[in-house]
Design an enzyme around this catalytic site. Structure first.
Site, short mmCIF file in Angstrom:
data_model
loop_
_atom_site.label_atom_id
_atom_site.label_comp_id
_atom_site.label_asym_id
_atom_site.label_seq_id
_atom_site.Cartn_x
_atom_site.Cartn_y
_atom_site.Cartn_z
N LYS A 171 35.59 41.73 63.64
CA LYS A 171 35.74 42.56 62.44
C LYS A 171 34.56 43.49 62.21
O LYS A 171 34.70 44.57 61.64
CB LYS A 171 35.96 41.66 61.22
CG LYS A 171 37.35 41.01 61.26
CD LYS A 171 37.89 40.74 59.88
CE LYS A 171 39.36 40.37 59.94
NZ LYS A 171 39.58 39.05 60.55
N SER A 201 38.72 36.18 69.55
CA SER A 201 38.40 37.12 68.46
C SER A 201 37.29 36.62 67.55
O SER A 201 36.61 37.42 66.92
CB SER A 201 39.66 37.41 67.64
OG SER A 201 40.25 36.20 67.18
N GLU A 239 39.82 44.87 50.47
CA GLU A 239 40.55 43.68 50.06
C GLU A 239 40.36 42.65 51.14
O GLU A 239 40.10 42.98 52.30
CB GLU A 239 42.04 43.97 49.86
CG GLU A 239 42.89 43.91 51.13
CD GLU A 239 42.63 45.04 52.10
OE1 GLU A 239 42.31 46.15 51.65
OE2 GLU A 239 42.74 44.79 53.32
C1 LIG Z 1 40.84 38.49 60.76
C2 LIG Z 1 40.86 37.82 62.07
C3 LIG Z 1 41.96 37.93 62.95
C4 LIG Z 1 43.21 38.68 62.59
O1 LIG Z 1 43.06 40.03 62.39
P1 LIG Z 1 43.59 41.13 63.43
O2 LIG Z 1 43.51 42.39 62.67
O3 LIG Z 1 44.98 40.75 63.83
O4 LIG Z 1 42.67 41.09 64.61
C5 LIG Z 1 41.89 37.31 64.18
N1 LIG Z 1 40.81 36.58 64.55
C6 LIG Z 1 39.75 36.44 63.74
C7 LIG Z 1 38.59 35.60 64.19
C8 LIG Z 1 39.73 37.03 62.47
O5 LIG Z 1 38.67 36.87 61.66
#
Ligand SMILES: *Cc1c(COP(=O)(O)O)cnc(C)c1O
Length: 396
Positions: free
Chosen positions: A91, A379, A113
């Site tokens: 993010k 992620s 948000e």
């Molecule tokens: C917020 C988040 C997601 C989901 O958001 P996307 O916009 O689909 O990438 C996925 N993995 C993590 C670790 C997150 O914090």
């Protein structure tokens, strides 16, 4: 097939996307639409973005050959380690980019948000970095469920405002943020956290997150001699880490693109967040896309064990990639994600975020061959999910 995966000038990917917004927001959105490409393609933006990604967020993130996991699946698994970024996920790539854009546009006040609080923390972080005012709208229910992230945002100096209407979750917080933006059009920048919302946000966020696939290309070339892996796999909430992981491969048809969405307790259980498998076309947060709704078009409350995937829609790019067949979207249950999180932890010593565990679990649904190279985007890291892991794995 000469399908374009870029939006047209009105922000449409095929039938999806666009900007379905109240008339009062049109000047704000037009201002952003008329300026974002010029700014993010400028020499000075690119230099500042690159420097902050490297020295502040810690990029490039490693592309790690997961030896024992590869052995388990009988192919080559490469983990794109977004979990190692500052603040613990992908993010930060987007919030650094948008805060530089806001600065360039002369905006002094940032609104956002947040559902689980991850995007709120990443936004509060870059506002502290730049010395800008930060207001984060969050559903009252979510504020209770995600107290540690509320505390982080407050420590970073953000004003966290509870959304008290409806189910008091993400969609209510989004409504509050839009209301704020209508009331404060001149000095305020709305910093959206995924490839969702009215045009140009889906395109803007995809471009900023495309740093992920840009790195995968040269890292794969260095490690294997071929910049194209056989698969790229990523989880999909709104779809920003997946869009960023797919971006440079969209026109490389030999790279199979796989998104993993959360089916919660099962596709037909009524407790799910699988917008592509279960959704119909409709408008959510200003864009036309697949979303989960009742027969009369009311948005249904999503559910997933993973707060970051608990979203009733999906970015319009993904609806288009699914409809054209360019990417395939698999659904993964809570239990499958938990199993995959434990497998990665025990095989590699990496505790993933629950969201990322959905991408890892999707490997079970692929027929992988021994010579194939599979990139899985991790992620985020699992620290924020330890409460769930403690309960579900009996770690107390
Ligand atoms: C917020 C988040 C997601 C989901 O958001 P996307 O916009 O689909 O990438 C996925 N993995 C993590 C670790 C997150 O914090």
């Amino acid at each position: 097939m000469s399908t374009s995966f870029q939006p047209d000038e009105r922000g449409f990917y095929g039938p999806f996307g666009g900007a379905y917004i109240p008339e009062m927001l049109i000047p704000n959105i037009e201002n952003l639409r008329n300026n974002y490409l010029r700014i993010i393609n400028s020499e000075s933006f690119r230099k500042d973005f690159k420097n902050l990604l490297e020295d502040y967020a810690g990029r490039p993130s490693p592309l790690y050959h997961a030896g024992r996991l590869s052995e388990h699946y009988g192919c080559n698994i490469w983990l794109k380690r977004e979990d190692l970024n500052h603040t613990g996920s992908h993010k930060i790539n987007n919030t650094i980019g948008q805060i530089l854009l806001a600065n360039e546009m002369g905006k002094k006040r940032i609104i956002a948000e947040t559902g689980a609080g991850q995007h709120g923390v990443a936004t509060a972080t870059v506002c502290a970095l730049m010395g800008l005012d930060c207001i984060v709208y969050m559903g009252e229910t979510d504020m209770e469920r995600q107290a540690p992230n509320v505390a982080r945002m407050k420590m970073l100096g953000a004003d966290v405002r509870p959304a008290m209407s409806g189910s008091r979750t993400l969609k209510d917080a989004t409504n509050e943020a839009l209301r704020d933006w209508i009331a404060n059009p001149l000095d305020t920048f709305y910093l959206i956290g995924s490839v969702v919302g009215p045009h140009p946000y889906p395109d803007l966020v995809a471009r900023l997150q495309s740093v992920i696939s840009g790195e995968i290309q040269w890292q794969m070339r260095n490690k294997t001699g071929n910049s194209n892996p056989d698969y790229v796999v990523a989880c999909v909430g709104g779809g920003s880490n997946a869009a960023g992981s797919f971006y440079h491969f969209l026109n490389e048809p030999d790279v199979k693109l796989i998104g993993a969405e959360a089916s919660g307790e099962g596709l037909t259980s009524g407790k799910t967040a699988a917008s592509i498998a279960m959704g119909e076309t409709g408008v959510i947060h200003g864009s036309m896309t697949y979303l989960m709704q009742t027969d009369d078009g009311q948005i249904t409350e999503p559910y997933s064990i993973s707060a970051g995937l608990d979203y009733p829609g999906i970015g319009p790019l993904h609806s288009w990639l699914s409809k054209t067949g360019r990417a395939k979207y698999l659904s993964v249950t809570d239990q499958e994600a938990l199993d995959a999180a434990l497998l990665l932890t025990r095989k590699e010593g990496i505790i993933p975020a629950l969201e990322s565990a959905h991408a890892l679990a999707a490997l079970d649904q692929l027929e992988l061959k021994s010579e194939e190279n599979v990139v899985v985007t991790v992620s985020g890291r699992g620290d924020k999910d330890m409460k769930t892991y403690m309960e579900r794995f009996n770690l107390k």
